[in-house]
Motif scaffolding. Structure first.
Motif, PDB file in Angstrom:
ATOM      1  N   ASP A   1      -9.880 -24.493  -1.615  1.00 26.22           N
ATOM      2  CA  ASP A   1      -9.471 -23.892  -0.351  1.00 26.22           C
ATOM      3  C   ASP A   1     -10.395 -24.307   0.792  1.00 26.22           C
ATOM      4  OD1 ASP A   1      -7.368 -22.482  -1.590  1.00 26.22           O
ATOM      5  OD2 ASP A   1      -8.771 -20.922  -2.244  1.00 26.22           O
ATOM      6  N   ASN A   2      -9.846 -24.309   2.001  1.00 23.13           N
ATOM      7  CA  ASN A   2     -10.634 -24.670   3.174  1.00 23.13           C
ATOM      8  C   ASN A   2     -11.843 -23.750   3.331  1.00 23.13           C
ATOM      9  OD1 ASN A   2      -8.837 -26.690   3.802  1.00 23.13           O
ATOM     10  ND2 ASN A   2      -7.691 -25.456   5.276  1.00 23.13           N
ATOM     11  N   ALA A   3     -12.977 -24.325   3.707  1.00 20.22           N
ATOM     12  CA  ALA A   3     -14.222 -23.559   3.819  1.00 20.22           C
ATOM     13  C   ALA A   3     -14.196 -22.595   4.996  1.00 20.22           C
ATOM     14  CB  ALA A   3     -15.410 -24.514   3.953  1.00 20.22           C
ATOM     15  N   LEU A   4     -13.501 -22.964   6.069  1.00 17.95           N
ATOM     16  CA  LEU A   4     -13.428 -22.130   7.261  1.00 17.95           C
ATOM     17  C   LEU A   4     -11.965 -21.894   7.613  1.00 17.95           C
ATOM     18  CD1 LEU A   4     -16.143 -23.872   9.479  1.00 17.95           C
ATOM     19  CD2 LEU A   4     -16.418 -21.757   8.160  1.00 17.95           C
ATOM     20  N   GLN A   5     -11.639 -20.642   7.908  1.00 14.04           N
ATOM     21  CA  GLN A   5     -10.283 -20.316   8.330  1.00 14.04           C
ATOM     22  C   GLN A   5     -10.356 -19.310   9.473  1.00 14.04           C
ATOM     23  OE1 GLN A   5      -7.104 -19.942   5.584  1.00 14.04           O
ATOM     24  NE2 GLN A   5      -8.277 -20.731   3.854  1.00 14.04           N
ATOM     25  N   ARG A   6      -9.320 -19.320  10.287  1.00 15.92           N
ATOM     26  CA  ARG A   6      -9.303 -18.452  11.455  1.00 15.92           C
ATOM     27  C   ARG A   6      -8.420 -17.234  11.194  1.00 15.92           C
ATOM     28  NH1 ARG A   6     -11.385 -19.479  16.155  1.00 15.92           N
ATOM     29  NH2 ARG A   6     -11.548 -21.718  15.687  1.00 15.92           N
ATOM     30  N   ASP A   7      -8.943 -16.067  11.503  1.00  7.03           N
ATOM     31  CA  ASP A   7      -8.161 -14.837  11.406  1.00  7.03           C
ATOM     32  C   ASP A   7      -7.054 -14.904  12.451  1.00  7.03           C
ATOM     33  OD1 ASP A   7      -7.196 -12.148  11.880  1.00  7.03           O
ATOM     34  OD2 ASP A   7      -8.958 -11.406  10.806  1.00  7.03           O
ATOM     35  N   ARG A   8      -5.809 -14.852  11.995  1.00  3.18           N
ATOM     36  CA  ARG A   8      -4.687 -15.055  12.909  1.00  3.18           C
ATOM     37  C   ARG A   8      -4.527 -13.912  13.909  1.00  3.18           C
ATOM     38  NH1 ARG A   8      -0.950 -17.040  10.427  1.00  3.18           N
ATOM     39  NH2 ARG A   8      -1.936 -17.332   8.392  1.00  3.18           N
ATOM     40  N   PHE A   9      -5.161 -12.772  13.654  1.00  4.18           N
ATOM     41  CA  PHE A   9      -5.035 -11.639  14.567  1.00  4.18           C
ATOM     42  C   PHE A   9      -6.219 -11.522  15.525  1.00  4.18           C
ATOM     43  CE2 PHE A   9      -2.487 -10.041  10.841  1.00  4.18           C
ATOM     44  CZ  PHE A   9      -1.255 -10.258  11.440  1.00  4.18           C
ATOM     45  N   SER A  10      -7.432 -11.682  14.997  1.00  7.00           N
ATOM     46  CA  SER A  10      -8.616 -11.537  15.846  1.00  7.00           C
ATOM     47  C   SER A  10      -9.065 -12.851  16.467  1.00  7.00           C
ATOM     48  CB  SER A  10      -9.768 -10.941  15.034  1.00  7.00           C
ATOM     49  OG  SER A  10     -10.260 -11.887  14.084  1.00  7.00           O
ATOM     50  N   GLY A  11      -8.650 -13.976  15.867  1.00  4.90           N
ATOM     51  CA  GLY A  11      -9.105 -15.280  16.325  1.00  4.90           C
ATOM     52  C   GLY A  11     -10.473 -15.665  15.800  1.00  4.90           C
ATOM     53  N   LEU A  12     -11.112 -14.781  15.031  1.00  6.38           N
ATOM     54  CA  LEU A  12     -12.443 -15.051  14.506  1.00  6.38           C
ATOM     55  C   LEU A  12     -12.376 -16.124  13.420  1.00  6.38           C
ATOM     56  CD1 LEU A  12     -15.458 -14.059  14.476  1.00  6.38           C
ATOM     57  CD2 LEU A  12     -14.780 -12.527  12.602  1.00  6.38           C
ATOM     58  N   GLN A  13     -13.278 -17.090  13.488  1.00  6.96           N
ATOM     59  CA  GLN A  13     -13.380 -18.097  12.433  1.00  6.96           C
ATOM     60  C   GLN A  13     -14.267 -17.564  11.321  1.00  6.96           C
ATOM     61  OE1 GLN A  13     -12.988 -22.527  12.869  1.00  6.96           O
ATOM     62  NE2 GLN A  13     -15.208 -22.386  12.762  1.00  6.96           N
ATOM     63  N   VAL A  14     -13.763 -17.633  10.089  1.00  4.30           N
ATOM     64  CA  VAL A  14     -14.387 -16.965   8.948  1.00  4.30           C
ATOM     65  C   VAL A  14     -14.697 -17.975   7.853  1.00  4.30           C
ATOM     66  CG1 VAL A  14     -13.992 -15.248   7.130  1.00  4.30           C
ATOM     67  CG2 VAL A  14     -13.196 -14.798   9.466  1.00  4.30           C
ATOM     68  N   ARG A  15     -15.880 -17.868   7.267  1.00  5.99           N
ATOM     69  CA  ARG A  15     -16.224 -18.680   6.103  1.00  5.99           C
ATOM     70  C   ARG A  15     -15.568 -18.060   4.869  1.00  5.99           C
ATOM     71  NH1 ARG A  15     -21.507 -17.790   5.795  1.00  5.99           N
ATOM     72  NH2 ARG A  15     -21.235 -16.318   4.089  1.00  5.99           N
ATOM     73  N   THR A  16     -14.887 -18.853   4.071  1.00 13.63           N
ATOM     74  CA  THR A  16     -14.186 -18.329   2.903  1.00 13.63           C
ATOM     75  C   THR A  16     -15.104 -18.406   1.685  1.00 13.63           C
ATOM     76  OG1 THR A  16     -13.193 -20.499   2.502  1.00 13.63           O
ATOM     77  CG2 THR A  16     -11.919 -18.954   3.819  1.00 13.63           C
ATOM     78  N   ASP A  17     -15.682 -17.283   1.319  1.00 10.36           N
ATOM     79  CA  ASP A  17     -16.573 -17.218   0.157  1.00 10.36           C
ATOM     80  C   ASP A  17     -15.828 -16.869  -1.122  1.00 10.36           C
ATOM     81  OD1 ASP A  17     -18.935 -17.689   1.689  1.00 10.36           O
ATOM     82  OD2 ASP A  17     -18.955 -15.581   2.297  1.00 10.36           O
TER      83      ASP A  17
END
Length: 225
Positions: free
Chosen positions: A98-114
């Motif tokens: 899975d992609n290491a970084l993804q964006r929260d579609r509601f808040s716009g926050l970029q999140v590291r996927t642990d």
């Protein structure tokens, strides 16, 4: 750490989700894939731009957030909105990470996927094939759980969904950023937490149990970011 979390959703909650998901159109899962994954991914996905998506997604996120095993294992700092997929008619998803970084579609926050999580919404006898195969240093692990149960595993893992040859496999899937980035540290904290709970049930809030609890929180304080 690979962890089976039972009964994240009750039978009634699963049935309600399934009914509402079935009332809407789904789209080709390739629409949400990058160029590398597009050739590997053959499924349907519930569209995130559907008016029903936010409410359905939040119900799964809330159920996970209130489950003590999920909280202890993941130590979630941010839970990305759960999405929904369906595999049928030979649908599959080949080996991928899975992609290491993804964006929260509601808040716009970029999140590291642990941590990756799949919540099964179909019973195992409703479909043939469709096993989630997760690879780690100990080999391959085959996962096919009861509806309402979840599996959590490091998002760094190579994994795939085997072809579904009969019926339909419906699931929710999501990623979380943990307060503790390192998977080994998260496992140590989880094991310590589970043993503290067992000892507390046997000994109450003894001096030894309080000492171990203090150690747990000091490690969490040291390792969290």
């Amino acid at each position: 750490m690979l962890l089976h979390i039972p009964q994240v959703l009750s039978r009634d909650e699963v049935a309600a989700l399934r009914t509402e998901l079935a009332a809407h159109d789904w789209v080709d899962g390739v629409r949400t894939s990058g160029p590398q994954a597009a050739g590997l991914k053959h499924n349907l996905q519930f569209p995130a731009d559907s008016p029903a998506f936010a409410g359905l997604s939040q119900r799964v996120a809330d159920a996970l957030a209130r489950h003590p095993l999920f909280v202890s294992a993941v130590l979630p700092r941010h839970i990305l909105p759960p999405m929904f997929n369906c595999y049928s008619g030979g649908g599959r998803y080949g080996n991928h990470v899975d992609n290491a970084l993804q964006r929260d579609r509601f808040s716009g926050l970029q999140v590291r996927t642990d941590v990756s999580t799949t919540v099964f919404l179909s019973e195992p006898d409703e479909y043939a094939g469709g096993e989630l195969i997760i690879e780690d240093t100990y080999g391959e692990h085959e996962v096919k759980l009861a509806a309402g149960d979840a599996i959590v595993y490091p998002a760094t893992s190579l994994h795939r969904v085997e072809p579904v040859t009969e019926g339909a496999r419906i699931a929710a899937f999501l990623w979380s950023q943990s307060w503790v980035r390192d998977a080994w540290q998260r496992k140590l904290l989880f094991d310590l937490d589970m043993n503290i709970l067992k000892l507390r049930g046997q000994l109450g809030d003894s001096e030894e149990v309080l000492g171990l609890t203090s150690t747990y929180h000091n490690l969490l304080r040291q390792w969290s970011e």
